[in-house]
Design a protein around this motif. Sequence first.
Motif, short mmCIF file in Angstrom:
data_model
loop_
_atom_site.label_atom_id
_atom_site.label_comp_id
_atom_site.label_asym_id
_atom_site.label_seq_id
_atom_site.Cartn_x
_atom_site.Cartn_y
_atom_site.Cartn_z
N UNK A 1 0.83 -1.19 0.00
CA UNK A 1 0.00 0.00 0.00
C UNK A 1 0.87 1.24 0.00
N UNK A 2 0.70 2.08 -1.01
CA UNK A 2 1.53 3.26 -1.16
C UNK A 2 0.68 4.50 -1.42
N UNK A 3 1.16 5.63 -0.95
CA UNK A 3 0.50 6.89 -1.22
C UNK A 3 0.92 7.37 -2.60
N UNK A 4 -0.03 7.68 -3.45
CA UNK A 4 0.30 8.16 -4.79
C UNK A 4 0.79 9.60 -4.73
N UNK A 5 1.72 9.93 -5.62
CA UNK A 5 2.18 11.31 -5.77
C UNK A 5 1.68 11.89 -7.08
N UNK A 6 0.85 11.16 -7.80
CA UNK A 6 0.41 11.59 -9.12
C UNK A 6 -0.52 12.81 -9.10
N UNK A 7 -0.96 13.22 -7.93
CA UNK A 7 -1.83 14.39 -7.85
C UNK A 7 -1.04 15.66 -7.53
N UNK A 8 0.28 15.52 -7.40
CA UNK A 8 1.13 16.69 -7.16
C UNK A 8 1.44 17.37 -8.49
N UNK A 9 1.59 18.68 -8.47
CA UNK A 9 1.77 19.46 -9.70
C UNK A 9 2.94 19.01 -10.57
N UNK A 10 4.08 18.76 -9.96
CA UNK A 10 5.31 18.49 -10.73
C UNK A 10 5.52 17.01 -11.04
N UNK A 11 4.60 16.15 -10.68
CA UNK A 11 4.81 14.71 -10.85
C UNK A 11 4.11 14.23 -12.11
N UNK A 12 4.88 13.60 -13.00
CA UNK A 12 4.34 13.06 -14.24
C UNK A 12 4.27 11.55 -14.23
#
Length: 146
Positions: A96-107
């Motif tokens: 289980x991991x927290x996504x970073x895909x909702x951060x502005x600079x993350x592609x």
Amino acid sequence: MSCQLRFSAKNFDVDYYLLTSNLNSHEVFRTGDYQQTPLESWVTKDSGFCVTASNADFNDFNGQIIDTGKFIWQHVDELEALGKIEERVTFFFDFGLTTTLFEEDVWVQSFHFPVEFLLLLSRIGAGLEISSYYPTSEDEEENNSN
């Protein structure tokens, strides 16, 4: 719990198995049990259990791998036996991991598993899953402070 072992099998007497097992389940389900999440509901078709393999934080991917590797080695004989049950439906470790895909600079967000860990999963016959979760407000505050 950030990484958990999930196991289920058809015609599996989960209650008897756990009585003789060294694994401490945090969830048990049986054929015919009604299950419900906020998005769906269903009746289980097989019996099984879930066990915590790592309590490392959802943002600590490497810690989850280390903890889960230790967990597997601690229970390697029992896990190898589970991997040989022919009627098994699921046998995998879910990270289980927290996504970073909702951060502005993350592609892109990617995760690398060491080959030694993958060989260990292969040895016991287990699969691998990554469940990506939307950040909680606590996660967002932590990421913004870095």
